[in-house]
Design a protein around this motif. Sequence first.
Motif, PDB file in Angstrom:
ATOM      1  N   SER A  83       0.869  -1.136   0.007  1.00 45.87           N
ATOM      2  CA  SER A  83       0.305   0.135   0.019  1.00 45.87           C
ATOM      3  C   SER A  83       1.063   1.255  -0.132  1.00 45.87           C
ATOM      4  CB  SER A  83      -0.927  -0.022   1.286  1.00 45.87           C
ATOM      5  OG  SER A  83      -1.759  -1.472   1.212  1.00 45.87           O
ATOM      6  N   LEU A  84       0.188   2.480  -0.471  1.00 48.51           N
ATOM      7  CA  LEU A  84       0.982   3.594  -0.670  1.00 48.51           C
ATOM      8  C   LEU A  84      -0.413   4.583  -0.368  1.00 48.51           C
ATOM      9  CD1 LEU A  84       3.706   3.577  -3.257  1.00 48.51           C
ATOM     10  CD2 LEU A  84       4.163   3.859  -0.811  1.00 48.51           C
ATOM     11  N   ARG A  85       0.175   5.622   0.339  1.00 50.46           N
ATOM     12  CA  ARG A  85      -0.904   6.798   0.332  1.00 50.46           C
ATOM     13  C   ARG A  85      -0.212   8.063  -0.236  1.00 50.46           C
ATOM     14  NH1 ARG A  85      -3.275  10.477   5.228  1.00 50.46           N
ATOM     15  NH2 ARG A  85      -5.178  10.574   4.822  1.00 50.46           N
ATOM     16  N   LEU A  86      -0.726   8.737  -1.334  1.00 48.68           N
ATOM     17  CA  LEU A  86      -0.341   9.810  -2.032  1.00 48.68           C
ATOM     18  C   LEU A  86      -1.158  10.946  -1.395  1.00 48.68           C
ATOM     19  CD1 LEU A  86      -0.432   8.518  -5.672  1.00 48.68           C
ATOM     20  CD2 LEU A  86       1.556   8.353  -4.114  1.00 48.68           C
ATOM     21  N   SER A  87      -0.657  11.841  -1.292  1.00 53.01           N
ATOM     22  CA  SER A  87      -1.120  13.371  -0.821  1.00 53.01           C
ATOM     23  C   SER A  87      -0.832  14.363  -2.095  1.00 53.01           C
ATOM     24  CB  SER A  87      -0.394  13.600   0.220  1.00 53.01           C
ATOM     25  OG  SER A  87      -0.548  12.790   1.316  1.00 53.01           O
ATOM     26  N   CYS A  88      -1.539  15.174  -2.020  1.00 54.51           N
ATOM     27  CA  CYS A  88      -1.698  16.502  -2.813  1.00 54.51           C
ATOM     28  C   CYS A  88      -2.145  17.605  -2.173  1.00 54.51           C
ATOM     29  CB  CYS A  88      -2.537  16.314  -4.067  1.00 54.51           C
ATOM     30  SG  CYS A  88      -2.793  17.610  -5.228  1.00 54.51           S
ATOM     31  N   ALA A  89      -1.003  18.277  -1.729  1.00 51.15           N
ATOM     32  CA  ALA A  89      -1.136  19.582  -1.017  1.00 51.15           C
ATOM     33  C   ALA A  89      -1.501  20.616  -1.757  1.00 51.15           C
ATOM     34  CB  ALA A  89       0.041  19.809   0.034  1.00 51.15           C
ATOM     35  N   ALA A  90      -2.392  21.416  -1.569  1.00 56.55           N
ATOM     36  CA  ALA A  90      -2.904  22.752  -2.603  1.00 56.55           C
ATOM     37  C   ALA A  90      -2.587  23.797  -2.034  1.00 56.55           C
ATOM     38  CB  ALA A  90      -4.244  22.606  -2.974  1.00 56.55           C
ATOM     39  N   SER A  91      -2.285  25.032  -2.521  1.00 56.85           N
ATOM     40  CA  SER A  91      -2.196  26.443  -2.061  1.00 56.85           C
ATOM     41  C   SER A  91      -3.268  27.247  -2.720  1.00 56.85           C
ATOM     42  CB  SER A  91      -0.827  27.047  -2.422  1.00 56.85           C
ATOM     43  OG  SER A  91      -0.867  27.255  -3.766  1.00 56.85           O
ATOM     44  N   GLY A  92      -3.775  27.913  -2.063  1.00 58.46           N
ATOM     45  CA  GLY A  92      -5.019  28.978  -2.631  1.00 58.46           C
ATOM     46  C   GLY A  92      -6.428  28.413  -2.082  1.00 58.46           C
ATOM     47  N   ARG A  93      -7.115  29.273  -1.597  1.00 56.38           N
ATOM     48  CA  ARG A  93      -8.247  29.227  -0.992  1.00 56.38           C
ATOM     49  C   ARG A  93      -9.418  28.441  -2.051  1.00 56.38           C
ATOM     50  NH1 ARG A  93      -9.664  34.711   1.817  1.00 56.38           N
ATOM     51  NH2 ARG A  93      -8.818  35.439  -0.610  1.00 56.38           N
ATOM     52  N   THR A  94      -9.284  28.661  -3.256  1.00 62.25           N
ATOM     53  CA  THR A  94     -10.237  28.200  -4.138  1.00 62.25           C
ATOM     54  C   THR A  94     -10.197  26.527  -4.382  1.00 62.25           C
ATOM     55  OG1 THR A  94      -8.653  28.771  -6.080  1.00 62.25           O
ATOM     56  CG2 THR A  94     -10.469  30.358  -5.432  1.00 62.25           C
ATOM     57  N   PHE A  95      -8.939  26.055  -3.910  1.00 60.94           N
ATOM     58  CA  PHE A  95      -8.895  24.694  -4.032  1.00 60.94           C
ATOM     59  C   PHE A  95     -10.155  24.224  -3.539  1.00 60.94           C
ATOM     60  CE2 PHE A  95      -7.246  20.537  -4.350  1.00 60.94           C
ATOM     61  CZ  PHE A  95      -7.475  19.775  -3.023  1.00 60.94           C
ATOM     62  N   ARG A  96     -10.725  24.410  -2.281  1.00 63.62           N
ATOM     63  CA  ARG A  96     -11.929  23.637  -1.955  1.00 63.62           C
ATOM     64  C   ARG A  96     -13.129  23.881  -2.723  1.00 63.62           C
ATOM     65  NH1 ARG A  96     -11.598  27.440   3.403  1.00 63.62           N
ATOM     66  NH2 ARG A  96      -9.518  27.009   2.912  1.00 63.62           N
ATOM     67  N   THR A  97     -13.049  24.712  -3.691  1.00 60.64           N
ATOM     68  CA  THR A  97     -14.251  24.558  -4.628  1.00 60.64           C
ATOM     69  C   THR A  97     -14.125  23.854  -5.751  1.00 60.64           C
ATOM     70  OG1 THR A  97     -13.496  26.873  -5.651  1.00 60.64           O
ATOM     71  CG2 THR A  97     -14.889  26.912  -3.644  1.00 60.64           C
ATOM     72  N   TYR A  98     -12.766  23.397  -5.944  1.00 61.01           N
ATOM     73  CA  TYR A  98     -12.660  22.556  -7.246  1.00 61.01           C
ATOM     74  C   TYR A  98     -12.871  21.136  -7.233  1.00 61.01           C
ATOM     75  CZ  TYR A  98     -10.254  26.924  -9.118  1.00 61.01           C
ATOM     76  OH  TYR A  98      -9.950  28.240  -9.533  1.00 61.01           O
ATOM     77  N   ALA A  99     -13.160  20.267  -8.147  1.00 60.73           N
ATOM     78  CA  ALA A  99     -12.959  19.018  -8.407  1.00 60.73           C
ATOM     79  C   ALA A  99     -11.588  18.855  -8.456  1.00 60.73           C
ATOM     80  CB  ALA A  99     -13.751  18.658  -9.579  1.00 60.73           C
ATOM     81  N   MET A 100     -11.244  17.633  -7.795  1.00 57.94           N
ATOM     82  CA  MET A 100      -9.966  17.103  -7.826  1.00 57.94           C
ATOM     83  C   MET A 100      -9.540  15.781  -8.514  1.00 57.94           C
ATOM     84  SD  MET A 100      -7.301  16.381  -4.928  1.00 57.94           S
ATOM     85  CE  MET A 100      -7.699  14.663  -5.007  1.00 57.94           C
ATOM     86  N   ALA A 101      -8.533  15.423  -9.092  1.00 59.66           N
ATOM     87  CA  ALA A 101      -8.523  13.984  -9.652  1.00 59.66           C
ATOM     88  C   ALA A 101      -6.944  13.736  -9.620  1.00 59.66           C
ATOM     89  CB  ALA A 101      -8.922  13.981 -11.234  1.00 59.66           C
TER      90      ALA A 101
END
Length: 123
Positions: free
Chosen positions: A17-35
């Motif tokens: 197993s592995l767990r990937l993380s994607c750290a985002a800057s910018g407040r608008t990330f929470r309004t975006y779809a992610m893939a």
Amino acid sequence: QVRLVESGGGSVQAGGSLRLSCAASGRTFRTYAMAWFRQAPGKEREFVAAITWSGGVTMYTDSVKGRFTISRDNVKNTGYLQMDSLKPEDAAVYYCAAGGGLFSKRPSAYEYWGQGTQVTVSS
């Protein structure tokens, strides 16, 4: 503007197993779809999983269903891809992406991309 930085890649044996993380800057990330997408050497970039801005709806490519889980924490501005029961064919560079439209399997739907993190799976 959103900047994405992936981490968590590495080398594992098949079944691990592995767990990937994607750290985002910018407040608008929470309004975006992610893939999450992946690209193996000599192959086209392939859709892996996507999640809506709220985290309420997810979708996966058939080959990872039941093994991978996409999630996000909008307080931490971070997305995740939990990968279990890894197979050699899962080996690739994994990219996270974010976009303002409806979540989609198409790379063109996402405006922002990370630099990628390498996942290696040995048999």
